[in-house]
Enzyme design. Structure first.
Site, mmCIF file in Angstrom:
data_model
loop_
_atom_site.group_PDB
_atom_site.id
_atom_site.type_symbol
_atom_site.label_atom_id
_atom_site.label_comp_id
_atom_site.label_asym_id
_atom_site.label_seq_id
_atom_site.Cartn_x
_atom_site.Cartn_y
_atom_site.Cartn_z
ATOM 1 N N GLU A 58 97.694 65.988 58.880
ATOM 2 C CA GLU A 58 97.505 66.105 60.336
ATOM 3 C C GLU A 58 96.060 65.875 60.757
ATOM 4 O OE1 GLU A 58 99.217 68.259 58.516
ATOM 5 O OE2 GLU A 58 101.264 68.289 59.309
ATOM 6 N N LYS A 170 110.605 75.455 70.046
ATOM 7 C CA LYS A 170 111.705 74.581 69.621
ATOM 8 C C LYS A 170 112.852 74.582 70.630
ATOM 9 C CE LYS A 170 113.994 73.146 65.363
ATOM 10 N NZ LYS A 170 114.228 73.443 63.933
ATOM 11 N N MET A 484 72.828 63.218 52.166
ATOM 12 C CA MET A 484 72.026 63.841 53.208
ATOM 13 C C MET A 484 71.584 65.237 52.780
ATOM 14 S SD MET A 484 70.541 63.355 56.007
ATOM 15 C CE MET A 484 71.144 62.184 57.222
#
Lengths: 573, 196
Positions: A58, A170, A484
């Site tokens: 996701e 739902k 970095m």
């Protein structure tokens, strides 16, 4: 006109899909699951109008929607189920929030009667996302869906844009109601997306600008979000003021525009940082004085009178106190200001920028972009990319050293062509965002630049490419370090490289497993041919380039220092 | 900058979860809410939050703008104590025996303008309205008489120079009248309501 309404019985899911079609949504990034199954079931019949891209995680969906929104200028759309799927969106929602990107997230939720019972895959996503959404709402009744979706799109895309989340139980997806059609919204009584433009402040601003000897413009993403690139260019061309950009403002002026004096901030260009503390009037347009831009605030532009143009009143005087604040949409305020400013050229002042930037070129840019010996540098990769793409591509970057190199060096002719995670600095953003960028601009070349660290944070999205074939040109700039952080450890922690040494797989082989063509480059002689081969290949391509292990990104405004204390070399810290 | 008491008055839509959104804006800045009251306003469906924080003027200015950014918030006022009329209410539960025995208590209550709400064999409940200093003084006194329980409400405040929100909302509605019910263009063609 008769007020008779006609209606059809429709499930909440169907009403949702109808709303999306009417909002001109063409692409959805998502992942199905238990609590969003009714919506996916309805989608099964409507994939002609709604192209759904099944991601592999996701987080990939939300970053893809983010990249899609940045390149297309439209609102991105995400589907995910409840519980872990919803929480997997959180990083991407925060990323979109801090960078003001319009996204509508539709997430499933357990049945309304199960709310609060710790039901399977139940999570309180409304409270979790409260501080990182512009607005969120839970739907428990299908009849609410048309209005709520209309509000969501309006809020996400208007004013200062941002992500919005709708949590649909739902039962509200399954149950039917009398659907009377979709009506978009352009007004919510408690919501003021744009402050009213006050001409007196524009006059005051113009007066300051016209009287200035050394005016300096800082421009940010607000111009892109407001679709005001043209208005901004007209303002700059007429006033003749040297202009520098924030990380997300890149592209508003083409790289080669004569008044474009470079990038601001911690790893920005030398001249704009130094001269921030020498200008007499500072005009900030659609930017928010982030701490990476200002460095130490009590040493920031203290000599200058500051004019701030922004749509969000909460940004005015938040970090930097302004002399004149011009509230409003820059699309409206800039033309008014342009009318009032005198046509000028600030050639002497502009020369100071050129001189200081020349110094940076000699010390940093030239050796980085055109080295003749040693291992490949990130800068020279960009030099080749610039030569081959002539500023026409979309340049998506991840987070870290390579991000600074890409944003500093990528030449760019167009707006909405630089996609990067600015405010949140989200590693793993690059690959999914590039997938989204491809669907926003399928005919453009889209690069996904990543470091070896970030490349492994959402590497599963290669699976999305495998399935749908997003034509992304992936470049992994591999220095075998979390570069970095290593740079900071070198500069500020006595080179104690605590867990920044990272081992990586053979990325080209990983790509091969996903049926993506790729190769690795170790030698300078192979660099250009490899990039040419990548560009010539009609499909997705992955290039892993081994670059110097210990290179640092300079110039640098060390943390806690003022912008004019920017250094060109490590020895100067 | 000096931190002083500020009273925030926030007019909002009646929206579930808004209280936590508002509270979140304070907690993420590590600002304590001294007290919080939520009640209906003079307009139906519009709610009024009154809360008190101890902060500097500069922080308050920033906070007000952050609060006004919330979609469901209409308007926010931040006022110093001089700019408002404010009150709190307190309830005191004291053993009835102790009161009967002590004539001083009655005098005390009169002095503080307290009223009796309930009298039972075992206890008596008094109420008083005032500012913290008054309420705290009475609390201290009643403590001497075996105070069983005490509760103080949050602050409610009226801004001296304010016309409320009624006119503002009316103006808003005038400029943006609620649109007529949508006339559907597909009156007899139900299938065409959908674009799908």
């Amino acid at each position: 006109m008769a007020n008779t309404k006609t209606s059809v019985r429709a499930s909440g899911s169907l009403a949702l899909l109808d709303a999306l079609v009417k909002e001109n949504v063409d692409t959805i990034f998502g992942y199905p699951g238990g609590a969003i199954m009714p919506i996916y079931d309805a989608l099964y019949d409507h994939t002609q109008k709604l192209n759904h891209i099944l991601v592999r995680h996701e987080q990939g969906a939300i970053h893809a929607a983010d990249g899609y929104a940045r390149v297309s200028g439209k609102t991105g759309v995400v589907f995910a189920t409840s519980g872990p799927a919803a929480t997997n969106l959180v990083t991407g929602i925060a990323n979109a929030m801090i960078d003001s990107i319009p996204i509508v997230c539709i997430v499933g939720q357990v049945y309304a009667q199960l709310l609060g019972t710790d039901a399977f895959q139940e999570t309180d996503i409304l409270n979790i996302t409260s501080p990182i959404t512009k607005w969120n709402y839970q739907v428990t009744d299908p009849s609410e869906i048309p209005d709520v979706v209309a509000k969501a799109f309006y809020i996400a895309g208007s004013g200062r844009p941002g992500p919005v989340l709708i949590d649909i139980t739902k039962n509200a997806q399954i149950d039917e109601f009398d659907y009377t059609g979709y009506q978009p919204v352009n007004y919510i009584r408690s919501y003021r997306p744009k402050p009213i433009v006050r001409p007196e402040y524009i006059e005051q601003a113009a007066q300051l600008i016209n009287g200035a000897k050394r005016p300096f413009v800082l421009y940010g993403q607000g111009i892109i979000l407001g679709n005001a690139e043209k208005e901004f260019q007209e303002f700059v061309n007429k006033s003749g003021i040297p202009s520098a950009w924030t990380l997300l403002g890149k592209g508003v002026l083409p790289t080669k525009h004569p008044l474009n004096v470079g990038m601001l901030g911690m790893h920005g260009n030398y001249a704009p940082n130094v001269l921030t503390n020498e200008c007499d009037v500072l005009i900030a347009v659609g930017m928010r004085f982030d701490d990476r831009i200002t460095g130490r605030l009590d040493k920031y532009a203290k000599q200058a009178k500051i004019i701030h143009l922004d749509i969000d009143p909460s940004e005015i005087d938040k970090n930097v106190k302004t002399e004149v604040s011009v509230w409003g949409d820059v699309k409206e305020t800039l033309p008014l200001l342009t009318q009032l400013v005198e046509k000028k050229t600030h050639s002497e002042w502009l020369k100071q920028f050129k001189e200081l930037n020349q110094k940076e070129y000699d010390v940093i840019i030239k050796p980085e972009m055109h080295p003749t010996e040693g291992e490949i540098t990130m800068g020279e990769v960009m030099a080749v990319i610039n030569e081959l793409t002539q500023g026409e591509a979309v340049y998506v970057s991840d987070v870290g050293q390579h991000q600074m190199v890409v944003c500093r060096y990528a030449e760019q002719n167009h707006t909405r062509s630089n996609v990067t995670s600015g405010g949140l600095g989200t590693m793993g953003f690059g690959l999914p965002a590039a997938i989204g960028a491809h669907y926003a601009a399928p005919h453009r070349t889209v690069f996904a630049f990543m470091g070896d660290g970030g490349a492994q944070m959402n590497i599963q999205e290669l699976g999305t490419i495998l399935q749908y074939g997003a034509k992304v040109k992936i470049i992994v700039l591999n220095n075998n370090y979390l570069g970095m952080v290593r740079q900071w450890q070198q500069l500020f922690n006595d080179s104690r490289y605590s867990f920044t040494d990272i081992k990586s797989p053979d990325f080209a082989k990983v790509a091969e497993a996903y049926n993506i063509k790729g190769q690795r480059v170790f030698d300078r002689a192979d660099l250009k041919p490899a990039i040419e081969a990548m560009l010539a290949h009609p499909e997705t391509y992955l290039l892993e380039i081994k670059v110097r292990k210990d290179d640092n990104v300079f110039p640098m405004v060390p943390q806690g220092k003022g912008v004019s204390e920017i250094v060109l070399r490590a020895e100067d810290i | 900058m000096q931190k002083i008491e500020h009273t925030l008055t926030i007019y909002t839509e009646n929206q579930i979860g808004l209280a936590s959104k508002i509270a979140g804006l304070f907690s993420r800045r590590k600002i304590n809410l001294e007290c919080l009251n939520i009640s209906p306003s003079e307009i139906e469906k519009i709610f009024r939050f009154t809360l008190v924080v101890i902060e500097s003027e500069a922080v308050m200015k920033n906070l007000v703008r952050q609060l006004e950014k919330l979609v469901d918030v209409f308007i926010v006022y931040s006022n110093t104590n001089e700019e408002i009329i404010w009150q709190k209410m307190a309830l005191f539960k004291v053993p009835t025996q102790n009161i009967i025995k002590n004539a001083k208590v009655e005098r005390l209550l009169r002095e503080f303008g307290a009223n009796t709400v309930v009298i039972r064999d075992d206890y008596t409940i008094f109420e008083t309205v005032g500012q913290d200093s008054d309420i705290n003084k009475l609390l201290k006194e009643l403590d001497k008489y075996g105070l069983i329980e005490f509760v103080k409400s949050s602050r409610i405040a009226i801004i001296k120079n304010s016309e409320g929100i009624h006119k503002k909302v009316m103006d808003m509605e005038k400029n943006h009248p609620i649109p007529d019910p949508i006339v559907n263009e597909y009156l007899d063609k139900k299938n065409l309501i959908f674009d799908l």
